[in-house]
Design a protein around this motif. Sequence first.
Motif, short mmCIF file in Angstrom:
data_model
loop_
_atom_site.label_atom_id
_atom_site.label_comp_id
_atom_site.label_asym_id
_atom_site.label_seq_id
_atom_site.Cartn_x
_atom_site.Cartn_y
_atom_site.Cartn_z
N VAL A 1 -6.70 8.59 5.49
CA VAL A 1 -6.17 8.20 5.28
C VAL A 1 -5.73 7.56 3.89
CG1 VAL A 1 -5.86 5.32 5.32
CG2 VAL A 1 -7.07 6.73 7.27
N TRP A 2 -7.36 8.01 2.41
CA TRP A 2 -7.11 8.30 1.48
C TRP A 2 -6.35 8.72 0.69
CZ3 TRP A 2 -10.43 5.73 -2.58
CH2 TRP A 2 -10.07 6.19 -4.39
N ASN A 3 -6.31 10.30 1.78
CA ASN A 3 -5.44 11.33 0.71
C ASN A 3 -4.32 11.43 1.52
OD1 ASN A 3 -7.39 12.80 -0.83
ND2 ASN A 3 -7.64 14.59 1.17
N GLU A 4 -3.34 10.33 2.95
CA GLU A 4 -2.32 10.15 2.73
C GLU A 4 -1.71 9.37 1.71
OE1 GLU A 4 0.18 8.27 6.64
OE2 GLU A 4 -2.45 8.40 6.66
N PHE A 5 -2.33 7.56 1.10
CA PHE A 5 -2.17 7.35 0.80
C PHE A 5 -1.59 7.84 -0.46
CE2 PHE A 5 -2.36 3.71 -3.43
CZ PHE A 5 -1.95 3.49 -2.33
N VAL A 6 -2.48 8.68 -1.49
CA VAL A 6 -2.34 9.22 -2.97
C VAL A 6 -1.17 10.23 -2.76
CG1 VAL A 6 -3.32 10.99 -4.21
CG2 VAL A 6 -4.79 9.49 -3.35
N LEU A 7 -0.89 11.28 -1.67
CA LEU A 7 0.69 12.17 -1.21
C LEU A 7 1.80 10.93 -1.35
CD1 LEU A 7 1.56 14.48 -0.72
CD2 LEU A 7 1.39 14.26 1.64
N LYS A 8 2.02 9.93 -0.92
CA LYS A 8 3.77 8.97 -0.87
C LYS A 8 2.85 8.40 -2.14
CE LYS A 8 2.93 8.42 3.66
NZ LYS A 8 2.44 7.61 5.52
N ASN A 9 2.16 7.96 -2.81
CA ASN A 9 2.08 7.29 -3.82
C ASN A 9 3.24 7.82 -5.04
OD1 ASN A 9 0.93 5.66 -6.95
ND2 ASN A 9 1.15 4.49 -5.47
N LYS A 10 3.76 7.45 -5.88
CA LYS A 10 4.54 8.04 -6.83
C LYS A 10 3.96 7.84 -8.32
CE LYS A 10 9.15 6.71 -5.05
NZ LYS A 10 10.33 5.76 -5.82
N VAL A 11 2.46 7.08 -8.29
CA VAL A 11 2.14 7.15 -10.05
C VAL A 11 0.35 8.08 -9.57
CG1 VAL A 11 0.34 6.48 -11.39
CG2 VAL A 11 2.54 5.11 -10.72
N ALA A 12 0.43 8.15 -8.16
CA ALA A 12 -1.22 9.14 -8.26
C ALA A 12 -0.87 10.79 -8.47
CB ALA A 12 -1.27 8.70 -6.57
N THR A 13 -1.66 11.35 -8.84
CA THR A 13 -2.15 12.95 -8.53
C THR A 13 -2.74 13.23 -7.54
OG1 THR A 13 -3.42 13.07 -10.66
CG2 THR A 13 -1.14 12.21 -11.26
N PHE A 14 -2.89 14.67 -8.01
CA PHE A 14 -3.89 15.63 -6.98
C PHE A 14 -5.13 15.63 -8.25
CE2 PHE A 14 -2.78 18.69 -10.52
CZ PHE A 14 -4.29 19.07 -10.56
N GLY B 1 -8.29 4.00 -12.60
CA GLY B 1 -8.04 2.64 -12.86
C GLY B 1 -7.59 2.55 -10.73
N LEU B 2 -6.70 1.05 -10.70
CA LEU B 2 -6.07 0.82 -10.05
C LEU B 2 -4.95 1.09 -9.51
CD1 LEU B 2 -6.39 -1.48 -7.20
CD2 LEU B 2 -5.07 -3.35 -8.58
N ILE B 3 -5.17 1.82 -8.81
CA ILE B 3 -3.88 2.52 -8.01
C ILE B 3 -3.34 1.66 -6.39
CG2 ILE B 3 -2.27 5.05 -7.45
CD1 ILE B 3 -3.81 5.16 -10.02
N THR B 4 -1.92 0.95 -7.36
CA THR B 4 -1.12 0.25 -6.01
C THR B 4 0.16 0.67 -5.51
OG1 THR B 4 -0.15 -0.88 -7.96
CG2 THR B 4 -1.95 -1.61 -7.00
N GLU B 5 0.46 0.20 -4.82
CA GLU B 5 1.82 0.64 -3.93
C GLU B 5 2.46 0.02 -5.69
OE1 GLU B 5 1.67 -2.42 -0.46
OE2 GLU B 5 2.32 -0.52 0.78
N MET B 6 3.95 0.68 -5.25
CA MET B 6 4.86 0.66 -5.99
C MET B 6 5.75 -0.89 -6.74
SD MET B 6 4.67 3.94 -8.05
CE MET B 6 5.70 3.10 -9.42
#
Length: 317
Positions: free
Chosen positions: A16-29, A79-84
């Motif tokens: 679930v965490w990795n799917e959120f990271v993959l779809k987020n435009k700010v989060a990186t690998f 920091g906090l990584i949120t939906e765009m």
Amino acid sequence: MQKLTVKKYQSKDCSVWNEFVLKNKVATFLFDRDFMEYHSDRFQDFSLMIYKEDELIAIMPANIKDSVLYSHQGLTYGGLITEMTSDTSVLIAIYEVLIAFLNQHDIKTIKIKSLPEFYDRTVNNSNKLLTDNFNATVYQRHKVLAIDFSLPFTIHKTKLKNYRKNQSAGFMIQDDNRFDVFWNKVLIPRLKLKHNTKPVHTLEEIELLHQRFPNQIKQYNIFLNDEILAGITIFDKGNIVKSQYGATTERGEKTRALEYLFIYLTYKFKDEGKRFFSMGTVSDKSNKLGYNPGLLRQKEELGCQMYAQEFLLLETK
């Protein structure tokens, strides 16, 4: 607004965490759990997940030490990584439930290592929200140097002159990801000699991470007559590429091999359509200025502009 809840990350939440990271435009690998877990023995993970009903709307990669929550100390930023789509009212609500959750766990202090401002155009607004609404303070500010390929950039004429002259010097650039040659013959001995320190990643760690992220972690080495002179380790984050390590031998220094390699990669990444080429920070605790002015000048002469990365302190009570 629907009820928000906070939960501490557990290994069962990995997908679930990795799917959120993959779809987020700010989060990186770097926020992928397969990256974060490589040094799990060094940090007590306390990453957080924020839900709106059953929907994951934000994450915070974090660890805990001496009752202080850090946006993960093993990562360059966080920091906090949120939906765009998160607006100010949503962000305030998220921080309110985060603070309440941390108080329940007797955590009174948060230290946030925010994204450099060119990673996310909203990061400065988010930091201002913390200082204005939650009495956070900016306790440190790093200078991060990067080339914005969407704008005209200028490489110093002397560096360009040397680059053009050295195009016929016989340099051979290899991108076959030979981390061992660079680590053992260049990076480790040079860091030992110049700074009496070691790379943050061991050779075994960087090779493991490359196996996990072969398209994101790459090694470029430059040779002359089969002798390695310099190398640059690249972390490819999509629109942003970052030189994670760059080092040269004594002979490489005399022949400007590392400078040549940086300029070569600058043109390569521009042609590939990258947006930014980050050459990292110039921070130096041993200098009374807090940064290395010589290194700053070198990176500016390679075409970089200076951007800020803010570090914030937030008391939860």
